[in-house]
Design a protein around this motif. Structure first.
Motif, PDB file in Angstrom:
ATOM      1  N   SER A 108       0.821  -1.210   0.000  1.00 55.92           N
ATOM      2  CA  SER A 108       0.000   0.000   0.000  1.00 55.92           C
ATOM      3  C   SER A 108       0.855   1.260   0.000  1.00 55.92           C
ATOM      4  N   VAL A 109       2.109   1.129   0.421  1.00 54.01           N
ATOM      5  CA  VAL A 109       3.041   2.257   0.382  1.00 54.01           C
ATOM      6  C   VAL A 109       3.800   2.286  -0.939  1.00 54.01           C
ATOM      7  N   LEU A 110       4.203   1.087  -1.426  1.00 53.64           N
ATOM      8  CA  LEU A 110       5.001   1.016  -2.651  1.00 53.64           C
ATOM      9  C   LEU A 110       4.216   1.491  -3.882  1.00 53.64           C
ATOM     10  N   ILE A 111       2.963   1.066  -3.979  1.00 53.49           N
ATOM     11  CA  ILE A 111       2.169   1.407  -5.165  1.00 53.49           C
ATOM     12  C   ILE A 111       2.024   2.921  -5.341  1.00 53.49           C
ATOM     13  N   PRO A 112       1.625   3.714  -4.332  1.00 50.99           N
ATOM     14  CA  PRO A 112       1.547   5.170  -4.519  1.00 50.99           C
ATOM     15  C   PRO A 112       2.899   5.787  -4.884  1.00 50.99           C
ATOM     16  N   LEU A 113       3.980   5.285  -4.256  1.00 48.51           N
ATOM     17  CA  LEU A 113       5.300   5.834  -4.595  1.00 48.51           C
ATOM     18  C   LEU A 113       5.651   5.573  -6.059  1.00 48.51           C
ATOM     19  N   GLU A 114       5.368   4.379  -6.532  1.00 48.75           N
ATOM     20  CA  GLU A 114       5.651   4.061  -7.932  1.00 48.75           C
ATOM     21  C   GLU A 114       4.744   4.840  -8.875  1.00 48.75           C
ATOM     22  N   MET A 115       3.503   5.120  -8.439  1.00 41.66           N
ATOM     23  CA  MET A 115       2.606   5.941  -9.262  1.00 41.66           C
ATOM     24  C   MET A 115       3.164   7.363  -9.427  1.00 41.66           C
ATOM     25  N   VAL A 116       3.715   7.892  -8.328  1.00 41.57           N
ATOM     26  CA  VAL A 116       4.307   9.229  -8.416  1.00 41.57           C
ATOM     27  C   VAL A 116       5.445   9.240  -9.435  1.00 41.57           C
ATOM     28  N   GLY A 117       6.137   8.114  -9.560  1.00 42.05           N
ATOM     29  CA  GLY A 117       7.228   8.020 -10.538  1.00 42.05           C
ATOM     30  C   GLY A 117       6.775   8.169 -11.974  1.00 42.05           C
ATOM     31  N   ALA A 118       5.459   8.085 -12.226  1.00 38.96           N
ATOM     32  CA  ALA A 118       4.956   8.264 -13.592  1.00 38.96           C
ATOM     33  C   ALA A 118       5.186   9.681 -14.105  1.00 38.96           C
ATOM     34  N   ALA A 119       5.570  10.588 -13.207  1.00 38.72           N
ATOM     35  CA  ALA A 119       5.838  11.970 -13.648  1.00 38.72           C
ATOM     36  C   ALA A 119       7.010  12.048 -14.607  1.00 38.72           C
ATOM     37  N   VAL A 120       7.855  10.989 -14.627  1.00 36.80           N
ATOM     38  CA  VAL A 120       9.002  11.019 -15.557  1.00 36.80           C
ATOM     39  C   VAL A 120       8.557  10.813 -16.992  1.00 36.80           C
ATOM     40  N   LEU A 121       7.342  10.271 -17.184  1.00 39.62           N
ATOM     41  CA  LEU A 121       6.828  10.101 -18.546  1.00 39.62           C
ATOM     42  C   LEU A 121       6.417  11.467 -19.104  1.00 39.62           C
ATOM     43  N   LEU A 122       6.628  11.658 -20.412  1.00 42.97           N
ATOM     44  CA  LEU A 122       6.428  12.990 -21.001  1.00 42.97           C
ATOM     45  C   LEU A 122       5.203  13.090 -21.892  1.00 42.97           C
ATOM     46  N   ASP A 123       4.529  11.964 -22.144  1.00 43.98           N
ATOM     47  CA  ASP A 123       3.321  12.009 -22.954  1.00 43.98           C
ATOM     48  C   ASP A 123       2.120  11.815 -22.025  1.00 43.98           C
ATOM     49  N   THR A 124       1.297  12.844 -21.907  1.00 43.24           N
ATOM     50  CA  THR A 124       0.168  12.810 -20.978  1.00 43.24           C
ATOM     51  C   THR A 124      -0.796  11.672 -21.313  1.00 43.24           C
ATOM     52  N   ARG A 125      -0.930  11.334 -22.572  1.00 46.16           N
ATOM     53  CA  ARG A 125      -1.827  10.248 -22.963  1.00 46.16           C
ATOM     54  C   ARG A 125      -1.334   8.917 -22.411  1.00 46.16           C
ATOM     55  N   TRP A 126      -0.018   8.693 -22.483  1.00 45.94           N
ATOM     56  CA  TRP A 126       0.547   7.466 -21.919  1.00 45.94           C
ATOM     57  C   TRP A 126       0.328   7.427 -20.400  1.00 45.94           C
ATOM     58  N   VAL A 127       0.527   8.544 -19.727  1.00 52.20           N
ATOM     59  CA  VAL A 127       0.360   8.591 -18.268  1.00 52.20           C
ATOM     60  C   VAL A 127      -1.080   8.265 -17.883  1.00 52.20           C
ATOM     61  N   ALA A 128      -2.034   8.928 -18.550  1.00 52.27           N
ATOM     62  CA  ALA A 128      -3.447   8.690 -18.215  1.00 52.27           C
ATOM     63  C   ALA A 128      -3.831   7.243 -18.485  1.00 52.27           C
ATOM     64  N   GLY A 129      -3.405   6.695 -19.599  1.00 52.18           N
ATOM     65  CA  GLY A 129      -3.746   5.314 -19.928  1.00 52.18           C
ATOM     66  C   GLY A 129      -3.143   4.312 -18.964  1.00 52.18           C
ATOM     67  N   LEU A 130      -1.874   4.500 -18.603  1.00 49.30           N
ATOM     68  CA  LEU A 130      -1.228   3.581 -17.666  1.00 49.30           C
ATOM     69  C   LEU A 130      -1.847   3.672 -16.271  1.00 49.30           C
TER      70      LEU A 130
END
Length: 580
Positions: A108-130
């Protein structure tokens, strides 16, 4: 047009973001691979996970390793978003599988931290879909816990996703702004360097042009004295052989005068008879001369498409452009090859005109193309500099192409060169068109000049040999001559003799007082006829003096031309006979 202009930045932004994502995958994937591999090994040694869990851990680590390898291969940067997304999804997938197999508060702690890591992605469509895909798996996993823990997990996950999405948008905009600014600065820097290079080139050419103008002035004086004394001897030598020798002296002196005109052309002080000239006529007159001059092994191919269009200029100097370019092409081909001389009419748009330094509009274009050895970029940049030559010492003066540059500049045109080593070169000359038509050519007539009365001529020149030769010619006409070495002395002699002086022959470049100032002071005193003898026929001061009534003769001049001018001026200034 407006639609395409508005849409044009989008592809550029997409390419920039994809390239940055590719670099991120290339930088982060090796670090993430070793981190996941180390974590998997530690888990294997300490907790002894199930076989399925071990396979997933190793498989996701292997996927990140494949991303690391692919990012170092020569693949297109447009795959950057896909590689970056795959790199991010691998550890998240491993965590989701672990949470499904063995629910623990740690996940429950790891998943939110890894979700925050999605900020490194640069295409908003990829981020929303993932993010949507992760929630599809995380919500069922969270609901397996108690209601309180499930709500806490889901709320934390949603908050992390929202934060990641906001951060991704902010970082994406900042990167785009930085990339756009960097691109604009790069374009501005390139334009600044291009303008600085052009400015340095112009300054260098102007400096050497000043030197060339001074050299041409001194050479004109030397050649002027030779032609003057040769003309005096022509009346005294009676043997055919002697007269032939004198004709050779005069002819070679006039050939030297053409060289000085080339120097003056480079320095933009040369004489140009501004008249409409048919473009193709220039080539027609030059080709026979090139065919007689160049080796017969060189094939000259004219391609003339200019029709009856005209430019304003001096036909002799325009022909000199093609002669010099033709000789240069022959040297580049080592006496064997094909040379194409082409003419046509082109319409220069704003971009092309700005590159050439010309106003937009219709221009005549001359092109001389050879199949020679070509030149490298360093040589091409210096090819129009005077005295620059790639020939061995003693085999070239380095003035041919610099003369071309000077003539073209004085005709308000531009000359450029494109060259490929071992392929050949193409020199292109652009000169603005004129709406005027070329006059019909007529043969010159020779008129015998006779002096009807005596007179006194004041000769002002700083070169003793030129003064002496001019005085001898004037005296041979039955006139008297006074000599002055500068404008100040000439003015003093005129004010002393007053109206007894019938004509003033005035040089332009003299110490103490030049010809222009002397002329202005003479005009304040009287309207005595003045004959300007100079090699700077297009100088602003000369043009002003001609506009105020002065006559003009170009140095060096044959003695017959001087006789004709003096007789004409004295005849026109003679008072009309009173009516009976």
């Amino acid at each position: 047009m407006s639609t395409s202009a508005a849409a044009s930045p989008a592809p550029m932004q997409t390419d920039v973001l994809a390239a940055i994502a590719f670099q991120r995958a290339r930088t982060l994937s090796p670090v993430l691979f070793f981190a996941m591999l180390s974590w998997t090994i530690v888990i294997e040694l300490t907790e002894h996970p199930t076989f399925d869990m071990s396979v997933v851990n190793y498989a996701t680590a292997l996927i990140v390793g494949v991303v690391a390898l692919l990012s170092r291969r020569s693949i297109a940067p447009r795959w950057g978003h896909a590689l970056c997304s795959l790199m991010w999804c691998s550890p998240v997938s491993s965590t989701l599988f672990g949470a499904w197999m063995r629910p623990e508060p740690l996940y429950s702690v790891l998943i939110p931290l890894e979700m925050v890591g999605a900020a490194v992605l640069l295409d908003t469509r990829w981020v929303a879909g993932l993010m949507l895909g992760i929630q599809v798996f995380w919500i069922p996993i969270s609901l397996r816990a108690s209601a309180h823990d499930a709500a806490l997990s889901l709320m934390t996950a949603f908050t992390a996703q929202a934060f990641a999405l906001v951060m991704q948008i902010v970082m994406r905009r900042a990167l785009l702004l930085h990339a756009t600014t960097a691109q604009e600065l790069k374009i501005q820097l390139a334009e600044r360097l291009r303008l600085e290079d052009r400015l340095l080139h112009v300054q260098r050419m102007e400096a050497v042009g000043t030197l060339a103008a001074g050299l041409a002035h001194d050479m004109n004086n030397v050649l002027g004295s030779i032609t003057s004394f040769a003309g005096l001897l022509a009346d005294e030598v009676t043997s055919p052989r002697g007269r032939a020798d004198l004709e050779q002296i005069t002819a070679q002196s006039m050939r030297g005068a053409e060289l000085t005109r080339g120097l003056l052309a480079f320095s933009r002080h040369g004489k140009y008879r501004k008249q409409p000239v048919r473009i193709d006529d220039v080539v027609h007159e030059v080709i026979p001369m090139l065919e007689r001059t160049l080796p017969r092994s060189i094939a000259i191919q004219p391609q003339l498409d200019a029709g009856a269009h005209c430019i304003e200029g001096d036909p002799v100097q325009l022909g000199q452009i093609l002669i010099n370019l033709g000789i240069n092409a022959a040297h580049a081909m080592n006496g064997d090859g094909k040379m194409v001389i082409a003419t046509d009419i082109v319409e220069l748009d704003a971009g092309a005109a700005n590159t050439l330094g010309l106003p937009p509009g219709r221009h005549a274009r001359f092109q001389v193309t050879d199949s020679g050895i070509g030149m490298d970029e360093a040589t091409r940049r210096r090819v129009f500099e005077p005295f620059f030559t790639t020939k061995p010492a003693g085999q070239g003066t380095g003035l041919g192409l610099s003369t071309v540059w000077g003539i073209v500049q004085s005709h308000h045109g531009a000359v450029s060169v494109e060259s490929t080593p071992r392929v050949g070169s193409t020199f292109t000359v652009h000169i603005p068109l004129t709406a005027e038509t070329a006059p019909a050519q007529s043969k010159p007539t020779v008129k015998t000049v006779r002096i009807q009365r005596a007179g006194l001529v004041l000769i002002a020149d700083d070169e003793p040999a030129v003064r002496a030769g001019t005085a001898r010619i004037v005296e041979r006409m039955g006139l008297s001559a006074l000599q002055a070495c500068n404008g100040d002395e000439a003015l003093a002699l005129y004010l002393e003799r007053g109206t007894s002086i019938d004509l003033v022959i005035l040089d332009m470049v003299m110490p103490v007082m030049g010809g222009a100032e002397c002329f202005r002071k003479l005009r304040q005193a009287s309207q005595v006829p003045v004959l300007i003898a100079t090699g700077y026929a297009t100088d602003a001061d000369v043009q002003e003096m001609v506009a105020r009534g002065a006559a003009l003769i170009e140095k060096p001049f044959p003695s017959s031309d001087l006789v004709t001018q003096v007789a004409r001026l004295l005849e026109s200034s003679r008072p009309a006979a009173p009516a009976e």
